[in-house]
Design a protein around this motif. Structure first.
Motif, PDB file in Angstrom:
ATOM      1  N   MET A 122       0.834  -1.185   0.000  1.00 39.32           N
ATOM      2  CA  MET A 122       0.000   0.000   0.000  1.00 39.32           C
ATOM      3  C   MET A 122       0.876   1.244   0.000  1.00 39.32           C
ATOM      4  SD  MET A 122      -2.926   1.038   2.681  1.00 39.32           S
ATOM      5  CE  MET A 122      -3.470   2.701   2.815  1.00 39.32           C
ATOM      6  N   ALA A 123       0.471   2.248  -0.749  1.00 40.20           N
ATOM      7  CA  ALA A 123       1.198   3.514  -0.780  1.00 40.20           C
ATOM      8  C   ALA A 123       1.083   4.169   0.592  1.00 40.20           C
ATOM      9  CB  ALA A 123       0.607   4.420  -1.849  1.00 40.20           C
ATOM     10  N   ASN A 124       2.211   4.592   1.110  1.00 43.67           N
ATOM     11  CA  ASN A 124       2.196   5.211   2.427  1.00 43.67           C
ATOM     12  C   ASN A 124       3.249   6.319   2.497  1.00 43.67           C
ATOM     13  OD1 ASN A 124       1.299   5.657   4.980  1.00 43.67           O
ATOM     14  ND2 ASN A 124       2.573   4.087   5.902  1.00 43.67           N
ATOM     15  N   PHE A 125       3.070   7.332   1.658  1.00 49.22           N
ATOM     16  CA  PHE A 125       3.976   8.468   1.666  1.00 49.22           C
ATOM     17  C   PHE A 125       3.641   9.360   2.849  1.00 49.22           C
ATOM     18  CE2 PHE A 125       3.932   7.018  -2.711  1.00 49.22           C
ATOM     19  CZ  PHE A 125       5.286   6.974  -2.997  1.00 49.22           C
ATOM     20  N   ASN A 126       4.603  10.170   3.291  1.00 51.42           N
ATOM     21  CA  ASN A 126       4.370  11.053   4.438  1.00 51.42           C
ATOM     22  C   ASN A 126       4.523  12.518   4.046  1.00 51.42           C
ATOM     23  OD1 ASN A 126       7.127  11.583   4.395  1.00 51.42           O
ATOM     24  ND2 ASN A 126       7.569   9.945   5.834  1.00 51.42           N
ATOM     25  N   LYS A 127       4.439  13.404   5.025  1.00 53.16           N
ATOM     26  CA  LYS A 127       4.469  14.847   4.795  1.00 53.16           C
ATOM     27  C   LYS A 127       5.679  15.299   3.993  1.00 53.16           C
ATOM     28  CE  LYS A 127       3.808  17.468   8.453  1.00 53.16           C
ATOM     29  NZ  LYS A 127       3.591  18.019   9.799  1.00 53.16           N
ATOM     30  N   SER A 128       6.796  14.671   4.217  1.00 53.74           N
ATOM     31  CA  SER A 128       8.024  15.109   3.550  1.00 53.74           C
ATOM     32  C   SER A 128       7.989  14.870   2.035  1.00 53.74           C
ATOM     33  CB  SER A 128       9.242  14.414   4.165  1.00 53.74           C
ATOM     34  OG  SER A 128       9.176  13.028   3.940  1.00 53.74           O
ATOM     35  N   ALA A 129       7.087  14.047   1.557  1.00 49.59           N
ATOM     36  CA  ALA A 129       6.979  13.778   0.121  1.00 49.59           C
ATOM     37  C   ALA A 129       6.225  14.888  -0.615  1.00 49.59           C
ATOM     38  CB  ALA A 129       6.284  12.445  -0.110  1.00 49.59           C
ATOM     39  N   LEU A 130       5.470  15.692   0.113  1.00 51.58           N
ATOM     40  CA  LEU A 130       4.667  16.741  -0.513  1.00 51.58           C
ATOM     41  C   LEU A 130       5.535  17.911  -0.951  1.00 51.58           C
ATOM     42  CD1 LEU A 130       1.667  16.689   1.958  1.00 51.58           C
ATOM     43  CD2 LEU A 130       1.629  15.935  -0.423  1.00 51.58           C
ATOM     44  N   ASN A 163      -2.522   8.975  -0.969  1.00 52.92           N
ATOM     45  CA  ASN A 163      -2.137   7.610  -0.592  1.00 52.92           C
ATOM     46  C   ASN A 163      -3.255   6.612  -0.887  1.00 52.92           C
ATOM     47  OD1 ASN A 163       0.574   7.765   0.308  1.00 52.92           O
ATOM     48  ND2 ASN A 163      -0.103   8.666   2.234  1.00 52.92           N
ATOM     49  N   HIS A 164      -4.488   6.987  -0.588  1.00 51.65           N
ATOM     50  CA  HIS A 164      -5.625   6.093  -0.836  1.00 51.65           C
ATOM     51  C   HIS A 164      -5.841   5.910  -2.336  1.00 51.65           C
ATOM     52  CE1 HIS A 164      -9.893   4.858  -1.083  1.00 51.65           C
ATOM     53  NE2 HIS A 164      -9.528   4.103  -0.064  1.00 51.65           N
ATOM     54  N   PHE A 165      -5.764   6.970  -3.113  1.00 56.18           N
ATOM     55  CA  PHE A 165      -5.943   6.889  -4.559  1.00 56.18           C
ATOM     56  C   PHE A 165      -4.882   5.971  -5.177  1.00 56.18           C
ATOM     57  CE2 PHE A 165      -5.474   8.162  -8.961  1.00 56.18           C
ATOM     58  CZ  PHE A 165      -6.773   8.408  -9.387  1.00 56.18           C
ATOM     59  N   LEU A 166      -3.639   6.146  -4.768  1.00 55.17           N
ATOM     60  CA  LEU A 166      -2.552   5.312  -5.290  1.00 55.17           C
ATOM     61  C   LEU A 166      -2.789   3.839  -4.977  1.00 55.17           C
ATOM     62  CD1 LEU A 166       0.556   7.490  -4.383  1.00 55.17           C
ATOM     63  CD2 LEU A 166      -0.383   7.107  -6.665  1.00 55.17           C
ATOM     64  N   ALA A 167      -3.146   3.549  -3.735  1.00 59.21           N
ATOM     65  CA  ALA A 167      -3.365   2.158  -3.327  1.00 59.21           C
ATOM     66  C   ALA A 167      -4.544   1.544  -4.076  1.00 59.21           C
ATOM     67  CB  ALA A 167      -3.596   2.084  -1.826  1.00 59.21           C
ATOM     68  N   THR A 168      -5.611   2.301  -4.239  1.00 62.23           N
ATOM     69  CA  THR A 168      -6.807   1.816  -4.926  1.00 62.23           C
ATOM     70  C   THR A 168      -6.514   1.469  -6.384  1.00 62.23           C
ATOM     71  OG1 THR A 168      -8.234   3.130  -3.493  1.00 62.23           O
ATOM     72  CG2 THR A 168      -9.170   2.428  -5.584  1.00 62.23           C
ATOM     73  N   HIS A 169      -5.613   2.235  -6.995  1.00 60.51           N
ATOM     74  CA  HIS A 169      -5.328   2.046  -8.417  1.00 60.51           C
ATOM     75  C   HIS A 169      -4.038   1.262  -8.673  1.00 60.51           C
ATOM     76  CE1 HIS A 169      -8.286   5.279  -8.415  1.00 60.51           C
ATOM     77  NE2 HIS A 169      -8.630   4.798  -9.593  1.00 60.51           N
ATOM     78  N   GLY A 170      -3.446   0.708  -7.631  1.00 63.53           N
ATOM     79  CA  GLY A 170      -2.249  -0.109  -7.795  1.00 63.53           C
ATOM     80  C   GLY A 170      -1.024   0.669  -8.233  1.00 63.53           C
ATOM     81  N   LEU A 171      -0.960   1.929  -7.859  1.00 63.00           N
ATOM     82  CA  LEU A 171       0.175   2.788  -8.212  1.00 63.00           C
ATOM     83  C   LEU A 171       0.997   3.030  -6.947  1.00 63.00           C
ATOM     84  CD1 LEU A 171      -1.911   5.375 -10.251  1.00 63.00           C
ATOM     85  CD2 LEU A 171      -0.647   3.421 -11.166  1.00 63.00           C
ATOM     86  N   PHE A 172       2.285   2.783  -6.999  1.00 65.22           N
ATOM     87  CA  PHE A 172       3.068   2.865  -5.768  1.00 65.22           C
ATOM     88  C   PHE A 172       4.330   3.714  -5.879  1.00 65.22           C
ATOM     89  CE2 PHE A 172       0.772  -1.165  -5.801  1.00 65.22           C
ATOM     90  CZ  PHE A 172      -0.006  -0.980  -4.675  1.00 65.22           C
TER      91      PHE A 172
END
Length: 93
Positions: A1-9, A46-55
């Motif tokens: 699952m995509a789990n990026f944090n604040k520092s990625a923004l 993060n939710h959109f990425l996980a739902t669409h299989g994008l990581f």
């Protein structure tokens, strides 16, 4: 699952609004996403990425740019934003 944090923004967001930093435990299509709120944007991406299989980080960055720079202001719910992103995913801005 995509789990990026604040520092990625890349863009600047508001983080100190506890009443708006509500994390969605039960995600529904009618959730309102405040694009100025970092918690909302980060969770949405993060939710959109996980739902669409994008990581990858490249997809994370692309979503953030599309949301912050090109998404019409009138679109505020999770459903509206997802529909617009899917429709415009391959569009060159």
């Amino acid at each position: 699952m995509a789990n990026f944090n604040k520092s990625a923004l890349k863009y600047n967001y508001q983080w100190a609004l506890p009443f708006k930093s509500k994390r969605y435990i039960y995600i529904t299509d009618d959730d309102v996403i405040d694009r100025r709120n970092g918690y909302h944007v980060l969770e949405f991406i993060n939710h959109f990425l996980a739902t669409h299989g994008l990581f990858s980080f490249e997809f994370f960055r692309k979503l953030e740019i599309m949301i912050c720079r090109y998404l019409p202001e009138s679109l505020i719910t999770r459903r509206e934003i997802c529909d617009w992103l899917r429709k415009n995913w391959n569009t060159r801005f």
